[in-house]
Design a protein around this motif. Sequence first.
Motif, short mmCIF file in Angstrom:
data_model
loop_
_atom_site.label_atom_id
_atom_site.label_comp_id
_atom_site.label_asym_id
_atom_site.label_seq_id
_atom_site.Cartn_x
_atom_site.Cartn_y
_atom_site.Cartn_z
N THR A 229 38.25 28.98 33.25
CA THR A 229 37.97 28.99 34.69
C THR A 229 37.28 30.29 35.06
OG1 THR A 229 40.16 29.92 35.15
CG2 THR A 229 39.96 27.52 35.18
N SER A 230 36.62 30.26 36.20
CA SER A 230 35.89 31.44 36.67
C SER A 230 36.06 31.55 38.18
CB SER A 230 34.41 31.34 36.32
OG SER A 230 33.69 32.45 36.83
N SER A 231 36.30 32.78 38.65
CA SER A 231 36.42 33.03 40.08
C SER A 231 35.85 34.42 40.37
CB SER A 231 37.89 32.94 40.54
OG SER A 231 38.66 33.96 39.92
N PRO A 232 35.35 34.65 41.58
CA PRO A 232 34.78 35.97 41.89
C PRO A 232 35.81 37.10 41.81
CG PRO A 232 34.08 34.32 43.50
CD PRO A 232 35.15 33.68 42.66
N SER A 233 37.07 36.81 42.14
CA SER A 233 38.08 37.88 42.16
C SER A 233 38.63 38.18 40.77
CB SER A 233 39.23 37.48 43.09
OG SER A 233 39.81 36.26 42.64
N ALA A 234 38.92 37.14 40.00
CA ALA A 234 39.56 37.34 38.69
C ALA A 234 38.57 37.34 37.54
CB ALA A 234 40.63 36.28 38.46
N GLY A 235 37.39 36.82 37.74
CA GLY A 235 36.41 36.73 36.66
C GLY A 235 36.64 35.48 35.81
N VAL A 236 36.28 35.57 34.55
CA VAL A 236 36.39 34.44 33.63
C VAL A 236 37.76 34.50 32.94
CG1 VAL A 236 35.40 33.26 31.65
CG2 VAL A 236 33.90 34.41 33.29
N LEU A 237 38.51 33.42 33.03
CA LEU A 237 39.85 33.36 32.46
C LEU A 237 39.97 32.16 31.53
CD1 LEU A 237 42.05 34.15 35.61
CD2 LEU A 237 41.32 35.73 33.83
#
Length: 219
Positions: free
Chosen positions: A88-96
């Motif tokens: 998954t990818s999100s602006p706050s956490a990055g790529v996880l």
Amino acid sequence: MDMETETPVAPTNNLPAAITALEDSTSKPERPSILVEKPIPYTFDLGNLLCNDSNPLPPSPSEALIASTARDTAQALINQLLTTCPITSSPSAGVLMNLPPCTTPLPREKPLPPPKTETTWEKFAKKKGIKDKSKGEGKMVYDEAKGEWMPKWGYKGRNKDGEGEWIVEVDEKKEKALEAGKEVRGEGRRARVEKVRRNERKQRANERKGRKGLDGGGG
């Protein structure tokens, strides 16, 4: 008369061929393939980032063979992670990458804590067969006068009934026993505070008694 000799210069049309030959002589070795195949398939525990290689090595493997085997195992683990674990990818956490639960039990980092010493109440309850109520059980009580459930203790608790009334029934005997400057209205709260302090003193005494018993048993 001295004659100067000139160094012959290679024709310019042979320069690209010379550069190509130089690059071929200094080129890096070919990288190994990312596809790894073994006679015995790998087994994985992706939760612990673990890859097990059951393929046997010769009795005295060379350093090159050990390095090659370790490289293949790491490549196989990376391939398995990228093909089976959701990313998954999100602006706050990055790529996880979400790893699955661990399947290989690991030993504890620290030793088990020592057993907790039983208090006097716990020993008494165990002897009498009194079971401790689970968390949250028995904290509410039904008030028939108000027709609603209310907590036994704390904010708006049942133990504070009568403290907010504007008129209080006076017991002459209790009023005479009060200290100077005190009123019957605050007697309920004073008794509740004193009960809490008394319980705290008993708890501290039980803890000291338990520690003395533990020290005496250890000697």
